[in-house]
Scaffold this motif. Structure first.
Motif, PDB file in Angstrom:
ATOM      1  N   ASN A 224      12.039 -10.284   9.967  1.00 17.63           N
ATOM      2  CA  ASN A 224      11.852 -10.992  10.844  1.00 17.63           C
ATOM      3  C   ASN A 224      10.924 -11.104  10.620  1.00 17.63           C
ATOM      4  OD1 ASN A 224      12.547 -12.936  12.326  1.00 17.63           O
ATOM      5  ND2 ASN A 224      13.398 -12.001  13.834  1.00 17.63           N
ATOM      6  N   GLY A 225       9.044 -10.774  10.437  1.00 18.11           N
ATOM      7  CA  GLY A 225       8.517 -11.430  10.400  1.00 18.11           C
ATOM      8  C   GLY A 225       7.706 -10.551  11.260  1.00 18.11           C
ATOM      9  N   LEU A 226       8.045  -9.213  10.984  1.00 19.82           N
ATOM     10  CA  LEU A 226       7.208  -7.467  11.533  1.00 19.82           C
ATOM     11  C   LEU A 226       7.445  -6.449  10.564  1.00 19.82           C
ATOM     12  CD1 LEU A 226       6.280  -5.807  14.246  1.00 19.82           C
ATOM     13  CD2 LEU A 226       8.529  -6.126  15.091  1.00 19.82           C
ATOM     14  N   ALA A 227       6.845  -5.727  10.174  1.00 17.47           N
ATOM     15  CA  ALA A 227       6.754  -4.537   9.718  1.00 17.47           C
ATOM     16  C   ALA A 227       7.564  -3.297  10.420  1.00 17.47           C
ATOM     17  CB  ALA A 227       5.589  -3.645   9.104  1.00 17.47           C
ATOM     18  N   HIS A 228       7.480  -2.913   9.545  1.00 16.76           N
ATOM     19  CA  HIS A 228       9.174  -1.354   9.793  1.00 16.76           C
ATOM     20  C   HIS A 228       8.964  -0.514   8.728  1.00 16.76           C
ATOM     21  CE1 HIS A 228      11.531  -3.925  12.938  1.00 16.76           C
ATOM     22  NE2 HIS A 228      11.067  -5.082  12.344  1.00 16.76           N
ATOM     23  N   VAL A 229       9.256   0.657  10.021  1.00 14.27           N
ATOM     24  CA  VAL A 229       8.584   2.399   8.568  1.00 14.27           C
ATOM     25  C   VAL A 229       9.631   2.914   9.064  1.00 14.27           C
ATOM     26  CG1 VAL A 229       7.515   4.092   8.561  1.00 14.27           C
ATOM     27  CG2 VAL A 229       6.414   2.438   9.554  1.00 14.27           C
ATOM     28  N   ASP A 230      10.299   3.143   7.892  1.00 12.71           N
ATOM     29  CA  ASP A 230      11.892   3.980   7.704  1.00 12.71           C
ATOM     30  C   ASP A 230      11.098   5.372   8.290  1.00 12.71           C
ATOM     31  OD1 ASP A 230      13.571   5.541   6.805  1.00 12.71           O
ATOM     32  OD2 ASP A 230      14.257   4.357   4.998  1.00 12.71           O
TER      33      ASP A 230
ATOM     34  N   ALA B 280       0.779  -0.920   0.086  1.00 14.61           N
ATOM     35  CA  ALA B 280      -0.098   0.187   0.249  1.00 14.61           C
ATOM     36  C   ALA B 280       1.148   0.928   0.397  1.00 14.61           C
ATOM     37  CB  ALA B 280      -0.752   0.485   1.165  1.00 14.61           C
ATOM     38  N   CYS B 281       1.686   1.422   0.358  1.00 10.44           N
ATOM     39  CA  CYS B 281       3.380   2.326   0.325  1.00 10.44           C
ATOM     40  C   CYS B 281       3.498   3.088  -1.041  1.00 10.44           C
ATOM     41  CB  CYS B 281       4.192   2.315   1.566  1.00 10.44           C
ATOM     42  SG  CYS B 281       5.396   4.212   1.773  1.00 10.44           S
ATOM     43  N   ALA B 282       3.623   4.320  -1.257  1.00 11.17           N
ATOM     44  CA  ALA B 282       3.393   4.696  -2.493  1.00 11.17           C
ATOM     45  C   ALA B 282       5.035   5.071  -2.438  1.00 11.17           C
ATOM     46  CB  ALA B 282       2.892   5.897  -3.354  1.00 11.17           C
ATOM     47  N   PHE B 283       5.879   5.338  -1.160  1.00 12.73           N
ATOM     48  CA  PHE B 283       6.644   5.555  -0.739  1.00 12.73           C
ATOM     49  C   PHE B 283       7.650   4.652  -0.418  1.00 12.73           C
ATOM     50  CE2 PHE B 283       3.336   9.002  -0.379  1.00 12.73           C
ATOM     51  CZ  PHE B 283       3.832   9.403  -0.661  1.00 12.73           C
ATOM     52  N   ASP B 284       7.802   3.626  -0.289  1.00 13.43           N
ATOM     53  CA  ASP B 284       8.694   2.809  -0.394  1.00 13.43           C
ATOM     54  C   ASP B 284       9.351   2.894   1.011  1.00 13.43           C
ATOM     55  OD1 ASP B 284      10.464   0.464  -0.538  1.00 13.43           O
ATOM     56  OD2 ASP B 284      11.866   1.842  -1.498  1.00 13.43           O
ATOM     57  N   ALA B 285       7.954   3.131   2.543  1.00  8.21           N
ATOM     58  CA  ALA B 285       8.540   3.729   3.116  1.00  8.21           C
ATOM     59  C   ALA B 285       9.065   1.845   4.338  1.00  8.21           C
ATOM     60  CB  ALA B 285       8.154   4.808   3.488  1.00  8.21           C
TER      61      ALA B 285
ATOM     62  N   CYS C 227       9.012   7.752   4.651  1.00 11.79           N
ATOM     63  CA  CYS C 227       7.524   7.853   5.723  1.00 11.79           C
ATOM     64  C   CYS C 227       6.706   9.507   5.600  1.00 11.79           C
ATOM     65  CB  CYS C 227       6.928   7.470   6.834  1.00 11.79           C
ATOM     66  SG  CYS C 227       5.312   7.402   7.011  1.00 11.79           S
ATOM     67  N   THR C 228       5.333   9.687   5.002  1.00 11.51           N
ATOM     68  CA  THR C 228       5.532  10.805   4.660  1.00 11.51           C
ATOM     69  C   THR C 228       4.143  10.591   5.616  1.00 11.51           C
ATOM     70  OG1 THR C 228       3.882   9.927   2.901  1.00 11.51           O
ATOM     71  CG2 THR C 228       5.849  11.011   2.209  1.00 11.51           C
ATOM     72  N   GLY C 229       3.407   9.683   6.037  1.00 11.12           N
ATOM     73  CA  GLY C 229       2.488   9.976   6.893  1.00 11.12           C
ATOM     74  C   GLY C 229       0.707  10.341   6.552  1.00 11.12           C
ATOM     75  N   CYS C 230       1.145   9.519   5.292  1.00 16.86           N
ATOM     76  CA  CYS C 230      -0.412   9.872   3.773  1.00 16.86           C
ATOM     77  C   CYS C 230      -1.104   8.282   5.030  1.00 16.86           C
ATOM     78  CB  CYS C 230      -0.055   9.115   2.979  1.00 16.86           C
ATOM     79  SG  CYS C 230       0.225   7.403   2.406  1.00 16.86           S
ATOM     80  N   GLY C 231      -1.185   7.304   5.979  1.00 14.55           N
ATOM     81  CA  GLY C 231      -2.517   6.735   6.319  1.00 14.55           C
ATOM     82  C   GLY C 231      -2.204   5.982   5.683  1.00 14.55           C
ATOM     83  N   ALA C 232      -2.061   5.345   4.025  1.00 15.07           N
ATOM     84  CA  ALA C 232      -2.205   4.688   3.083  1.00 15.07           C
ATOM     85  C   ALA C 232      -2.151   2.888   3.863  1.00 15.07           C
ATOM     86  CB  ALA C 232      -1.576   3.880   1.918  1.00 15.07           C
ATOM     87  N   CYS C 233      -0.636   2.339   4.637  1.00 15.92           N
ATOM     88  CA  CYS C 233      -0.361   1.398   5.279  1.00 15.92           C
ATOM     89  C   CYS C 233      -1.712   1.472   6.940  1.00 15.92           C
ATOM     90  CB  CYS C 233       0.439   1.902   5.857  1.00 15.92           C
ATOM     91  SG  CYS C 233       0.716   2.657   7.007  1.00 15.92           S
ATOM     92  N   GLU C 234      -2.023   2.576   7.402  1.00 20.69           N
ATOM     93  CA  GLU C 234      -2.977   2.939   8.500  1.00 20.69           C
ATOM     94  C   GLU C 234      -3.772   1.795   7.657  1.00 20.69           C
ATOM     95  OE1 GLU C 234      -3.864   5.514  12.301  1.00 20.69           O
ATOM     96  OE2 GLU C 234      -4.439   6.019   9.915  1.00 20.69           O
ATOM     97  N   GLN C 235      -4.670   1.596   6.894  1.00 18.96           N
ATOM     98  CA  GLN C 235      -5.711   1.518   6.184  1.00 18.96           C
ATOM     99  C   GLN C 235      -5.914   0.765   5.769  1.00 18.96           C
ATOM    100  OE1 GLN C 235      -7.794   4.326   3.159  1.00 18.96           O
ATOM    101  NE2 GLN C 235      -6.648   5.865   3.884  1.00 18.96           N
TER     102      GLN C 235
END
Length: 268
Positions: free
Chosen positions: A158-164, A148-153, A168-176
């Protein structure tokens, strides 16, 4: 002869219809304010919807019609200033927001409760007994947020998502996109975040994840600003009261509370 006449009649109808459409387009045309195009050129083109509009084109039109220029989260202050200059208004304050994965359930802290062999999607896995993870509230690691992330952030490690945080621009696409709702968009700043969403009692949480909040209330008892409280077996921070002193992070016995400091943002 009748076939020929029918063909000629259809051709005439087609030509007449085309003429009517051309005339209608000419006489009913509503000229667009040239500022719409100029404002849209300032926007990042992500069409993420974080501004509250369907996309960048709709937001550009809304700005020209009087909407605030500081609602573009990915564009931030730079976009707001450029749009404000075009519109001849004040840019206003732009709050930088970042995505946070409120989970520490990597394979060093938790495990799977069954082998999943279905579609590699968090949403698909979540539909089967709340997902493969031992913690039914935790990250499933299939990367719906990554897609969902358009910014490759976002990456999954190891089985867990991490945000760079630098991307990150805070667009909220990942949250949705997250079916577990453990990705939150928060104002950027050095305030504590409870990296857990498990609402089970402490003993059950401990079995599922060694880094999960156990609701011991040490953070609540030691907070000088009365800004953190345990609700439904998990600690939550009142950011209106929080001063960012870090006391809650110090006293948490399972290290479920973290503060995203400047040096961590640069290296994440």
């Amino acid at each position: 002869m009748s076939i020929g006449l029918a063909a000629v009649a259809l051709l005439a109808i087609g030509v007449l219809g085309a003429v009517i459409l051309v005339l209608a387009a000419h006489f009913l045309h509503v000229p667009e304010d040239e500022r719409v195009g100029l404002v849209q050129a300032c926007l990042p083109g992500a069409n993420c919807g974080a501004c509250g509009y369907a996309g960048c084109a709709d937001y550009a039109k809304a700005i020209v019609e009087g909407a605030p220029v500081n609602k573009c989260v990915p564009g931030g202050a730079k976009t707001a200033q450029e749009a404000a200059q075009i519109m001849g208004v004040e840019a206003g304050t732009v709050v930088t927001r970042k995505a946070i994965v409120a989970c520490q359930g990597n394979y060093s802290n938790t495990q799977d409760k069954y082998d999943y062999e279905g579609i590699e999607s968090c949403s698909a896995s979540a539909a089967l007994y709340a997902g493969r993870a031992a913690c039914e509230y935790g990250c499933l690691g299939y990367g719906d947020c990554v897609k969902a992330c358009a910014f490759d952030a976002i990456t999954v490690e190891n089985g867990l998502a991490h945000v760079d945080q630098t991307k990150c621009t805070g667009c909220g696409a990942c949250e949705q996109a997250c079916p577990k709702k453990i990705i939150w968009i928060r104002p950027e700043g050095e305030k504590p975040i409870v990296m857990c969403a498990n609402h089970d009692r402490g003993a059950l949480t401990r079995k599922a994840c060694s880094a999960g909040c156990i609701g011991c209330m040490k953070c609540e008892k030691n907070c000088p600003a009365d800004a953190i409280h345990v609700s439904n077996n998990v600690a939550r921070v009142d950011y209106d009261k929080c001063t960012g002193c870090g006391k809650c992070e110090e006293v948490c016995p399972v290290h479920a509370i973290a503060i995203l400091r400047a040096q961590e943002k640069a290296s994440s």
